[in-house]
Design a protein around this motif. Structure first.
Motif, PDB file in Angstrom:
ATOM      1  N   GLU A  71      60.820  79.818   1.748  1.00 46.48           N
ATOM      2  CA  GLU A  71      62.061  80.224   1.100  1.00 46.48           C
ATOM      3  C   GLU A  71      63.048  79.068   1.047  1.00 46.48           C
ATOM      4  N   SER A  72      63.127  78.302   2.130  1.00 46.72           N
ATOM      5  CA  SER A  72      64.025  77.158   2.188  1.00 46.72           C
ATOM      6  C   SER A  72      63.626  76.095   1.166  1.00 46.72           C
ATOM      7  N   LEU A  73      62.349  75.782   1.097  1.00 45.18           N
ATOM      8  CA  LEU A  73      61.877  74.791   0.130  1.00 45.18           C
ATOM      9  C   LEU A  73      62.081  75.263  -1.305  1.00 45.18           C
ATOM     10  N   LEU A  74      61.847  76.534  -1.547  1.00 47.56           N
ATOM     11  CA  LEU A  74      62.062  77.079  -2.883  1.00 47.56           C
ATOM     12  C   LEU A  74      63.525  76.925  -3.286  1.00 47.56           C
ATOM     13  N   GLU A  75      64.414  77.227  -2.369  1.00 46.42           N
ATOM     14  CA  GLU A  75      65.844  77.088  -2.645  1.00 46.42           C
ATOM     15  C   GLU A  75      66.203  75.636  -2.952  1.00 46.42           C
ATOM     16  N   VAL A  76      65.680  74.695  -2.165  1.00 49.51           N
ATOM     17  CA  VAL A  76      65.945  73.267  -2.381  1.00 49.51           C
ATOM     18  C   VAL A  76      65.428  72.831  -3.747  1.00 49.51           C
ATOM     19  N   TYR A  77      64.207  73.215  -4.066  1.00 43.77           N
ATOM     20  CA  TYR A  77      63.610  72.821  -5.352  1.00 43.77           C
ATOM     21  C   TYR A  77      64.390  73.409  -6.525  1.00 43.77           C
ATOM     22  N   MET A  78      64.740  74.691  -6.413  1.00 43.36           N
ATOM     23  CA  MET A  78      65.467  75.333  -7.506  1.00 43.36           C
ATOM     24  C   MET A  78      66.843  74.693  -7.701  1.00 43.36           C
ATOM     25  N   GLU A  79      67.501  74.360  -6.602  1.00 39.83           N
ATOM     26  CA  GLU A  79      68.798  73.702  -6.699  1.00 39.83           C
ATOM     27  C   GLU A  79      68.653  72.329  -7.345  1.00 39.83           C
ATOM     28  N   ALA A  80      67.627  71.588  -6.962  1.00 35.51           N
ATOM     29  CA  ALA A  80      67.396  70.262  -7.533  1.00 35.51           C
ATOM     30  C   ALA A  80      67.127  70.337  -9.035  1.00 35.51           C
ATOM     31  N   LEU A  81      66.540  71.438  -9.477  1.00 31.41           N
ATOM     32  CA  LEU A  81      66.232  71.621 -10.898  1.00 31.41           C
ATOM     33  C   LEU A  81      67.342  72.339 -11.655  1.00 31.41           C
ATOM     34  N   GLY A  82      68.463  72.606 -10.982  1.00 31.28           N
ATOM     35  CA  GLY A  82      69.577  73.286 -11.625  1.00 31.28           C
ATOM     36  C   GLY A  82      69.303  74.749 -11.907  1.00 31.28           C
ATOM     37  N   MET A  83      68.477  75.354 -11.081  1.00 33.38           N
ATOM     38  CA  MET A  83      68.082  76.747 -11.303  1.00 33.38           C
ATOM     39  C   MET A  83      68.695  77.683 -10.270  1.00 33.38           C
ATOM     40  N   THR A  84      69.805  77.286  -9.669  1.00 39.60           N
ATOM     41  CA  THR A  84      70.393  78.120  -8.627  1.00 39.60           C
ATOM     42  C   THR A  84      70.990  79.384  -9.225  1.00 39.60           C
ATOM     43  N   VAL A  85      70.939  80.418  -8.450  1.00 45.34           N
ATOM     44  CA  VAL A  85      71.493  81.709  -8.857  1.00 45.34           C
ATOM     45  C   VAL A  85      72.834  81.862  -8.181  1.00 45.34           C
ATOM     46  N   ASP A  86      73.859  82.175  -8.963  1.00 46.31           N
ATOM     47  CA  ASP A  86      75.192  82.398  -8.421  1.00 46.31           C
ATOM     48  C   ASP A  86      75.244  83.822  -7.881  1.00 46.31           C
ATOM     49  N   HIS A  87      75.023  83.962  -6.577  1.00 49.82           N
ATOM     50  CA  HIS A  87      74.987  85.289  -5.956  1.00 49.82           C
ATOM     51  C   HIS A  87      76.357  85.953  -5.971  1.00 49.82           C
ATOM     52  N   SER A  88      77.428  85.171  -5.936  1.00 45.53           N
ATOM     53  CA  SER A  88      78.755  85.787  -5.924  1.00 45.53           C
ATOM     54  C   SER A  88      79.023  86.498  -7.250  1.00 45.53           C
ATOM     55  N   ALA A  89      78.548  85.941  -8.365  1.00 42.33           N
ATOM     56  CA  ALA A  89      78.724  86.597  -9.669  1.00 42.33           C
ATOM     57  C   ALA A  89      77.886  87.873  -9.726  1.00 42.33           C
TER      58      ALA A  89
END
Length: 96
Positions: A71-89
């Motif tokens: 899960e941690s690596l997936l989050e890092v990779y997604m962030e690096a690719l600009g694929m982060t999900v804005d959970h607050s929205a």
């Protein structure tokens, strides 16, 4: 059939028994795969996403440390690719 030494420490009878056992197990494996396919079809009929169910099954096989690492690596990779999900929205939408 007479037990004949083929080579080393095994006989033709032993080889036949082993092959027969493997064949039986392959048949059982196919039957189980068919059963699993039916359960996924049933889940789909009830409105569940079978791709997600397969992921859940895969993740449940992992121990907690492996799961956390993935899960941690997936989050890092997604962030690096600009694929982060804005959970607050997403949370704000859910609150409305």
């Amino acid at each position: 059939m007479a037990t004949k030494l083929i080579s080393g420490n095994f006989s033709a009878d032993q080889l036949n028994q082993i092959v027969a056992r493997i064949e039986r197990l392959e048949e059982e494996k196919k039957a189980l795969a068919d059963d699993i396919r039916e359960v996924y079809a049933e889940a789909k009929a009830h409105g569940f996403d079978t791709k997600i169910l397969r992921q859940v099954i895969k993740l449940r096989k992992l121990d907690r440390a492996e799961l956390a690492e993935q899960e941690s690596l997936l989050e890092v990779y997604m962030e690096a690719l600009g694929m982060t999900v804005d959970h607050s929205a997403a949370d704000a939408e859910a609150a409305e």
